[in-house]
Design a protein around this motif. Structure first.
Motif, PDB file in Angstrom:
ATOM      1  N   UNK A   6      40.725  48.658  34.540  1.00  0.00           N
ATOM      2  CA  UNK A   6      40.766  50.056  34.134  1.00  0.00           C
ATOM      3  C   UNK A   6      42.049  50.346  33.373  1.00  0.00           C
ATOM      4  N   UNK A   7      42.060  51.467  32.696  1.00  0.00           N
ATOM      5  CA  UNK A   7      43.234  51.890  31.936  1.00  0.00           C
ATOM      6  C   UNK A   7      42.821  52.950  30.936  1.00  0.00           C
ATOM      7  N   UNK A 150      36.703  50.072  45.198  1.00  0.00           N
ATOM      8  CA  UNK A 150      36.505  49.684  46.607  1.00  0.00           C
ATOM      9  C   UNK A 150      35.650  48.433  46.716  1.00  0.00           C
ATOM     10  N   UNK A 151      34.672  48.291  45.828  1.00  0.00           N
ATOM     11  CA  UNK A 151      33.776  47.135  45.848  1.00  0.00           C
ATOM     12  C   UNK A 151      34.420  45.877  45.258  1.00  0.00           C
ATOM     13  N   UNK A 155      41.420  44.192  41.168  1.00  0.00           N
ATOM     14  CA  UNK A 155      41.492  45.377  40.310  1.00  0.00           C
ATOM     15  C   UNK A 155      42.775  45.299  39.500  1.00  0.00           C
ATOM     16  N   UNK A 156      42.653  45.559  38.198  1.00  0.00           N
ATOM     17  CA  UNK A 156      43.786  45.487  37.284  1.00  0.00           C
ATOM     18  C   UNK A 156      43.827  46.757  36.443  1.00  0.00           C
ATOM     19  N   UNK A 164      48.583  45.342  35.123  1.00  0.00           N
ATOM     20  CA  UNK A 164      49.268  45.579  36.391  1.00  0.00           C
ATOM     21  C   UNK A 164      48.225  45.353  37.481  1.00  0.00           C
ATOM     22  N   UNK A 165      48.475  44.382  38.343  1.00  0.00           N
ATOM     23  CA  UNK A 165      47.536  44.041  39.406  1.00  0.00           C
ATOM     24  C   UNK A 165      47.569  45.126  40.481  1.00  0.00           C
ATOM     25  N   UNK A 166      46.418  45.736  40.753  1.00  0.00           N
ATOM     26  CA  UNK A 166      46.309  46.775  41.778  1.00  0.00           C
ATOM     27  C   UNK A 166      45.847  46.192  43.115  1.00  0.00           C
ATOM     28  N   UNK A 167      44.969  45.216  43.005  1.00  0.00           N
ATOM     29  CA  UNK A 167      44.344  44.666  44.217  1.00  0.00           C
ATOM     30  C   UNK A 167      43.903  43.244  43.932  1.00  0.00           C
TER      31      UNK A 167
END
Length: 167
Positions: A6-7, A150-151, A155-156, A164-167
């Motif tokens: 996302x972004x 959530x699934x 996540x980036x 940026x790595x979120x998860x």
């Protein structure tokens, strides 16, 4: 497995997703969700196609994306925002119906045995939408993004081409 990217607009999401897919397989799939609304958008679609080499397989589906995802493959879904636009219009700007449909599709996608790279936009971080319809769409986009995140296994978030790595 779901990879969520996302972004903001023109943040480098598609290029990042394409490189990720090419690192995971030599024959990735590209699932295009957009409708061709005008000449400018048609040019944008052609540019995206030109950025992919001949090893890419393209699938076009505007609504029922879970029905066309092949099993045991690597697929880039580009993008959630354009897909949601289709749903929002098809459901006469009814956020609840579009949200329910989108969640059901994402749930179905999460059960497919493939590596699925989902691209979306963070549209709620920009200028506040000026119309009721646009504000409702921003809410829809945000709720669907949260559901996908959530699934997702990974996540980036992309900012100015930097992941940026979120998860």
């Amino acid at each position: 497995m779901i990879y969520y990217i996302t972004g903001g607009e023109r943040s480098g999401k598609s290029s990042y997703a394409q490189k990720l897919a090419e690192n995971l397989t030599t024959t990735p799939y590209y699932l295009a969700t957009s409708r061709i609304w005008d000449k400018d958008f048609s040019i944008r679609v052609e540019r995206h196609k030109a950025e992919r080499n001949e090893y890419w397989n393209t699938i076009e589906e505007e609504k029922f994306i879970s029905k066309v995802i092949p099993v045991n493959e690597v697929i880039v879904i580009d993008c959630v925002t354009l897909w949601l636009t289709n749903l929002y219009i098809d459901f006469d700007n009814n956020v609840e119906k579009a949200l329910e449909f989108a969640k059901n599709e994402i749930e179905a996608i999460s059960k497919i045995n493939s590596k699925i790279i989902i691209i979306s936009n963070e549209i709620g971080m920009g200028v506040h939408a000026q119309t009721h319809i646009a504000r409702k769409f921003t809410e829809l986009q945000g709720w669907v993004n949260q559901f996908i995140a959530k699934k997702a296994s990974e996540a980036t978030f992309l900012v100015s081409g930097i992941p940026i790595k979120l998860k």
